[in-house]
Design an enzyme around this catalytic site. Sequence first.
Site, PDB file in Angstrom:
ATOM      1  N   ASP A 124     -32.897   4.562 -15.182  1.00 42.18           N
ATOM      2  CA  ASP A 124     -33.445   5.200 -13.991  1.00 42.18           C
ATOM      3  C   ASP A 124     -33.310   6.719 -14.061  1.00 42.18           C
ATOM      4  O   ASP A 124     -32.334   7.246 -14.594  1.00 42.18           O
ATOM      5  CB  ASP A 124     -32.708   4.684 -12.754  1.00 42.18           C
ATOM      6  CG  ASP A 124     -33.175   5.366 -11.487  1.00 42.18           C
ATOM      7  OD1 ASP A 124     -34.310   5.086 -11.069  1.00 42.18           O
ATOM      8  OD2 ASP A 124     -32.417   6.187 -10.932  1.00 42.18           O
ATOM      9  N   GLU A 170     -37.774   5.601 -17.360  1.00 43.28           N
ATOM     10  CA  GLU A 170     -38.506   6.006 -16.169  1.00 43.28           C
ATOM     11  C   GLU A 170     -38.592   7.526 -16.168  1.00 43.28           C
ATOM     12  O   GLU A 170     -37.662   8.214 -15.776  1.00 43.28           O
ATOM     13  CB  GLU A 170     -37.802   5.515 -14.898  1.00 43.28           C
ATOM     14  CG  GLU A 170     -38.637   5.766 -13.653  1.00 43.28           C
ATOM     15  CD  GLU A 170     -37.805   6.054 -12.408  1.00 43.28           C
ATOM     16  OE1 GLU A 170     -38.326   5.830 -11.308  1.00 43.28           O
ATOM     17  OE2 GLU A 170     -36.669   6.523 -12.530  1.00 43.28           O
ATOM     18  N   TRP A 210       0.822  -1.216   0.000  1.00 45.64           N
ATOM     19  CA  TRP A 210       0.000   0.000   0.000  1.00 45.64           C
ATOM     20  C   TRP A 210       0.860   1.272   0.000  1.00 45.64           C
ATOM     21  O   TRP A 210       0.425   2.330   0.444  1.00 45.64           O
ATOM     22  CB  TRP A 210      -0.984   0.007   1.175  1.00 45.64           C
ATOM     23  CG  TRP A 210      -2.002  -1.110   1.034  1.00 45.64           C
ATOM     24  CD1 TRP A 210      -1.925  -2.348   1.572  1.00 45.64           C
ATOM     25  CD2 TRP A 210      -3.204  -1.076   0.258  1.00 45.64           C
ATOM     26  NE1 TRP A 210      -2.994  -3.106   1.196  1.00 45.64           N
ATOM     27  CE2 TRP A 210      -3.809  -2.341   0.395  1.00 45.64           C
ATOM     28  CE3 TRP A 210      -3.828  -0.109  -0.527  1.00 45.64           C
ATOM     29  CZ2 TRP A 210      -5.009  -2.673  -0.237  1.00 45.64           C
ATOM     30  CZ3 TRP A 210      -5.020  -0.430  -1.148  1.00 45.64           C
ATOM     31  CH2 TRP A 210      -5.604  -1.698  -1.013  1.00 45.64           C
TER      32      TRP A 210
END
Length: 677
Positions: A336, A390, A89
């Site tokens: 959506d 929609e 990391w």
Amino acid sequence: MNAIDDSRPCVDRLIRADSFLEPYRDALVRRIDHIQAMRARITEGRVDLLDLAAGHEYFGLHRTAGGWTFREWAPNATAIYLVGDFSGWREDPAYALTRIGDEGQWALHLSPRALTHGDLFRLRVHWPGGAGDRIPAYARRVVQDPQTLIFNAQVWAPATPYRWRAPAFVRPNRPPLIYEVHVGMAQETEGVGTWRQFSDTVLPRIVKAGYNTIQLMAVQEHPYYGSFGYHVSSFFAPSSRFGPPEDLMALIDAAHGHGLAVIMDLVHSHAVSNTVEGLGQFDGTEYQYFHAGPRGHHHAWDSRCFDYAKPAVVHFLLSNCRYWLDAFRVDGFRFDGITSMLYTHHGLERAFTGYDDYFNASVDEDALAYLALANELIHRLRPDAITIAEDISGMPGLALPVDAGGVGFDYRFAMGVPDYWIRLTKDTPDEQWPMGHLWHELTNRRHEEKTISYTESHDQALVGDQTLMFRMAGGAMYQHMTLDDPDIGVARAMALHKMIRLATLATAGSGYLNFMGNEFGHPEWIDFPREGNGWSYRYARRQWSLVDDPGLKYQLLARFDGAMLRLIEAADLLSTSDLMPLWEHDGDEVLAFVRGGYVFAFNFHAERSFTDYAIPSPSGSFRLALNTDDHRFGGHGRLLPDQVYHALKDPNNSWGTRLSLYLPTRTGIVLAPIFSK
């Protein structure tokens, strides 16, 4: 659907279908031209749209014959490192990306052993004045640590790729009967369901129930489970909380094996505001993917709004459409939040009472052009795929091809229908239901466009609202749903539950939708784990044991739903457009209509049954094909099964014939025409 040389004939077709659009001819022509201009701009006239929409094969992490390749788009970045398990990391120079060209692309090439299946990783992006960790924009696998709740991308390269069992599936060409599902809450135990559990336990229920299409919610990765999947963070990653990608593939494969199509909610109307998990300030700027300033923030949804004028953003979203079609073989999309995309005011607190609302300065014509290109792409890749819009605004032409002056969707939701049923059951006593107004609301649609009707979706079941069954029966559902309990309130709710669904399906434009469990009157509401409920899963599940219990009435509602679907589909009534009213009477609470030769009659009256009730009708003879009052469906059995009716001559109505019917109170019937051999 290809490029159009002259937009005027397209607009002429749209105006012929709706003459009220004539004053807006110039605006319609401009929109069609804008679609073509956007196509030309993003393809530069030399790349096919299908090839352009393959960004997922270029960007992101890919295993190649020579090792690993990773690419990212981050124009404002000054340095980017791949950090993860493999680098401790830390920013290891061996994992530093190199900037390529002047368009903001970055790349990294690694040896085959540099990464391992299952490794967790992120990007560490540096920009002028700052730096931060980011999940790659094209990440295909994102997982959350159950202890720290931190999200990371994950190297996903299993030794054995998924092998499709039904690779040649083609969606049957029939009107969609959609079963809307949320996999996470599809199980009965309190917790999060999985793709595999759904395939094993819920998919067989859908097949048995008679639906032919599954609509998957919450597929794209989203940090907050309670967002219902509508605050997407990683657009190319199926939500890992439901299991690995191969299990989603297996779910879709199994559905295809049963002949069911699978569509998914596609959220391109906005994105989660998160910076580490999402695209917010990905390269240190707020305007990389989104509009700068206030326009880039959807304050009602606390999310970010895409800038559809940017070619790179359109490329990203088009590639996302293709990715789900290619990698997971979905059969289409429910787009959506279309209203939020189409208007800069997002449709908030707007009534849309006139055509001026569709053609003023609030319309985002870049968003409209993107939607048209997305539909073109989807239908060229998969001619059998379906797309559903929609939209609450009623924007003309959404569900018409571009060459007919439209945007290219196959269907649009009839969103006024569930709203009307809720208002009616909530605010109006049964004996005052206006039959004429009810007929208007059930059939109020743009008839040149295909629509999908429903009585309630997930929206109507959320906490703060109530499903129709729960609204009508209330607390009686907890104590009076046993078969031997004659509770009057439950009887009323069950009778209306069946009638409402039958009336909605029978008048639907071209398709029908039901949210899982509502077909059998699932009690209570949906409430995802949150601080306000003590992070409980009690209401984020489906109680299938209720419908499975032979001693409860839920099975009767489910049985009716199946019989209703089988009748409508066998007669192919949703493919017919000859829906005509026969009779409506507010005082009697009677509504009757004909479709495809079938006669539908409803007596919504709370107290009065009618004998020898005269209804104008087509000529001929009819057989009682379905009856909501049937004992099998929890009714009183006041009508004889398979009863035959003969139309009588009647010069006093325009049909010239009438039917004389016994209409028991709170009963709907379907009469099938008897054809002579």
